[in-house]
Enzyme design. Structure first.
Site, short mmCIF file in Angstrom:
data_model
loop_
_atom_site.label_atom_id
_atom_site.label_comp_id
_atom_site.label_asym_id
_atom_site.label_seq_id
_atom_site.Cartn_x
_atom_site.Cartn_y
_atom_site.Cartn_z
N ARG A 198 0.82 -1.21 0.00
CA ARG A 198 0.00 0.00 0.00
C ARG A 198 0.86 1.26 0.00
O ARG A 198 0.45 2.27 -0.58
CB ARG A 198 -0.97 -0.04 1.18
CG ARG A 198 -2.07 -1.06 0.95
CD ARG A 198 -3.06 -1.20 2.07
NE ARG A 198 -4.17 -2.05 1.64
CZ ARG A 198 -5.06 -2.59 2.45
NH1 ARG A 198 -4.99 -2.37 3.76
NH2 ARG A 198 -6.04 -3.34 1.97
N TYR B 189 -7.26 0.28 -6.54
CA TYR B 189 -6.73 -1.04 -6.23
C TYR B 189 -5.88 -1.06 -4.97
O TYR B 189 -5.59 -0.02 -4.40
CB TYR B 189 -6.01 -1.67 -7.42
CG TYR B 189 -4.76 -1.06 -7.99
CD1 TYR B 189 -4.03 -0.06 -7.36
CD2 TYR B 189 -4.29 -1.53 -9.22
CE1 TYR B 189 -2.89 0.45 -7.93
CE2 TYR B 189 -3.13 -1.01 -9.79
CZ TYR B 189 -2.44 -0.03 -9.14
OH TYR B 189 -1.29 0.47 -9.70
N GLU B 190 -5.57 -2.26 -4.51
CA GLU B 190 -4.90 -2.48 -3.23
C GLU B 190 -5.73 -1.94 -2.07
O GLU B 190 -5.20 -1.47 -1.07
CB GLU B 190 -3.50 -1.84 -3.24
CG GLU B 190 -2.51 -2.52 -2.31
CD GLU B 190 -2.22 -3.96 -2.72
OE1 GLU B 190 -2.48 -4.86 -1.90
OE2 GLU B 190 -1.77 -4.19 -3.85
N GLY B 191 -7.05 -2.03 -2.22
CA GLY B 191 -7.98 -1.53 -1.21
C GLY B 191 -8.45 -0.13 -1.56
O GLY B 191 -7.69 0.83 -1.46
#
Length: 592
Positions: free
Chosen positions: A294, A434-436
């Site tokens: 992140r 993306y990635e949360g």
């Protein structure tokens, strides 16, 4: 065509004068002398300028294509990938035992910014590989490490992370991909995964997929999920490649941006997989490297914007439009350059002050990861866990806004594809998702990270800010322009946290409705702290008679702009938080 030059002077300022990395007691940092890091960044900058940046528009224009089950990357990508392999760039901060160079993570972070700015879509092929390597390092058996890591670090093979399915994104408890145990200890993996970045390509001999799947006996929800290594080609005991595994590309997604990276639908039809880590502990295993992943996406958010900003500055200096209200600045020409106009200056200062603050914030986060991993510092681990959703969410939101602002400088020409500015906005947009997705980052920050370890880490952050202000309260050059605004912003952040404590338990929606504002409020305070630290370093350099005084004067002026024009947004975010859940939840669902 847009151009890019690595901001090497600013990077070295952050590393050497603000973070003072070579003076740190973190193992490996003593080697990070300016001459050493400068040589690495300079070489990365040359590759970015000469090899990667020229392919950015090519990748956007051509995209990837699926031919007879194989993904073909844009023209020039294979040669560029070979240059990355030859330079050993993927292994900078990876263990020597498997072919890496074992440099600290901060070095890989700085180099990563350069490569992302030059060509984000291309860099994702090795970036995803780096993440997969981290998971295998953390959870693999010695045999798995020996089998996969040397080839992946060398980029002979690449890696992916397979989480998302058509019916579930963030809610992985709904996952349907199955893992059936076999007599030989392997598993048969069956299911479909979507949005798999670098899922297939023609850059490497093999693709090593890390796949989340449910094995029997694990129970419902996320408790039943395990993590598996599923190679595209089977690997023989001697390391050679064998038959094609039962994994295939269903299609390549047509996307808004990052066209040069193959975002694939992956079909697993009884593919052979090998358990990575403990059975039914897949979520924990997959998220081992989440802070790094992140932070990497937060870096993408501002790194793409950095390239957009550079081109906006060049255009503003070159494009003639109108006359300065105070009198002609270019009397010999038909008009003055755009950069004389106050609103263009406001736009560019918004961009510049954010980008330089974001770089310092991200680099500081990377040093916390190094301190946690290399020195076993649990406080550093707790601090970076707290800050990770802020780095990811705030920097990608603002990074996208910055790319749009850079495009705006071009006026109508920014909307024309041949200028290349739209690619920056389109590429930056995915970082917010993306990635949360960033809404999830905000919920994670307020719902989990603030209360982690009894609130110890957020209190440590507040004390860090207070401590910096106390230590420097006699520093007159810092006080009015930097310390006073930072103190006010920090009080806003503390007030927001107090509101959640007083209202969150009896009305959880009150906290969650304010979570996004809290993430941005926190982000502004972090950048305010970074600007105060940078200002202190710049003043010290000027007092010492630094030869490049113009650099430090510019740094101070940029910092004062952020503190005066951006940091006061904390008051707005606090007011919105204090409005509670009622304005947000007032409408019934059918009223929308």
């Amino acid at each position: 065509m847009p151009s890019y030059a690595a901001p090497l002077r600013d990077m070295q300022f952050v590393l050497d004068e603000v973070l003072e990395v070579s003076k740190s007691d973190v193992p490996g940092y003593a080697d990070l002398e300016p001459a050493f890091t400068s040589a690495i960044l300079d070489e990365a900058g040359k590759i970015a300028r000469d090899v990667l940046a020229p392919l950015n528009a090519t990748g956007d224009r051509e995209g990837c294509r699926l031919e007879n089950g194989v993904v073909r990357t844009p023209e020039g990508f294979r040669q560029a990938f070979q240059a990355m392999k030859d330079g050993g760039w993927n292994g900078l901060d990876l263990p020597e035992a498997y072919g890496g160079q074992n440099l600290p993570y901060i070095v890989g972070t700085a180099v990563g910014e350069i490569f992302v700015s030059a060509n984000m879509a291309f860099n994702m092929y090795q970036g995803l590989t780096h993440g997969a390597i981290g998971a295998i390092l953390a959870h693999g058996t010695e045999e798995q490490k020996a089998t996969y890591l040397p080839k992946m670090i060398a980029l002979d093979w690449t890696g992916t992370m397979n989480l998302t399915e058509p019916h579930c994104g963030t809610d992985l408890g709904l996952l349907r991909t199955r893992a059936e145990p076999r007599a030989d200890g392997s598993y048969g993996i069956t299911g479909q995964k979507i949005f798999i970045s670098a899922g297939d390509h023609d850059l490497a001999e093999n693709v090593v997929h890390l796949v989340l799947a449910k094995a029997p006996g694990g129970g419902e929800g996320t408790r039943g999920i395990s993590l598996f290594i599923v190679p595209k080609f089977m690997v023989a005991p001697d390391g050679s490649l064998g038959a094609r595994n039962a994994v295939s590309v269903g299609k390549i997604e047509e996307k808004m941006g990052i066209h040069g990276n193959a975002t694939c639908v992956m079909n697993y039809d009884g593919a052979t997989g090998y358990l990575l880590g403990e059975l039914h502990k897949g979520m924990r295993n997959m998220f081992t490297m989440m802070n790094e992943a992140r932070l990497g996406v937060g870096l993408q958010g501002y790194a793409v914007a950095e390239a957009a900003y550079q081109n906006a500055v060049a255009y503003a200096k070159d494009r003639l439009q109108g006359r300065a209200v105070t009198g002609p600045a270019n009397p010999e020409g038909p008009a003055d350059p755009l950069i004389v106009h106050p609103d263009i200056r406001r736009n560019l200062m918004d961009q510049k002050s954010f980008l330089e603050g974001a770089r310092a914030f991200t680099f500081w986060g990377a040093t916390l990861i190094d301190r946690a991993h290399r020195a076993g510092d649990r406080d550093a681990d707790g601090m970076i866990s707290l800050l990770t959703p802020v780095i990811k969410g705030f920097l990608t939101d603002r990074g996208f806004e910055t790319a749009v602002a850079a495009q705006q400088v071009f006026g109508g020409h920014g909307y024309i594809e041949e200028q290349g500015m739209s690619q920056f906005t389109r590429d930056a947009r995915i970082t917010m998702i993306y990635e949360g997705a960033n809404g999830v980052q905000a919920l994670d920050l307020v719902g989990r990270k603030l209360a982690a370890d009894g609130g110890r880490h957020v209190m440590a952050f507040f004390e860090m800010v207070k401590g910096f202000i106390r230590e420097n309260e006699g520093h007159e050059a810092l006080k009015a322009g930097f310390l006073d605004p930072l103190k006010a912003a920090s009080k806003d952040l503390q007030a927001a946290g107090l509101f959640f404590m007083q209202n969150g338990i009896k009305n959880p929606n009150a906290a969650l409705a304010g979570s996004y504002d809290f993430m941005h409020l926190f982000g502004h305070v972090c950048l305010g702290l970074m600007w105060a630290r940078m200002a202190k370093a710049a003043i010290a350099a000027l007092d010492a008679g630094a030869p490049d005084a113009a650099f430090y004067d510019t740094k101070l002026a940029t910092g004062r702009y952020y503190m005066a024009r951006q940091l006061p947004m904390t008051a707005t975010h606090l007011a919105r938080i204090r409005s509670g859940a009622d304005p947000v939840m007032a409408l019934a669902a059918e009223a929308f």
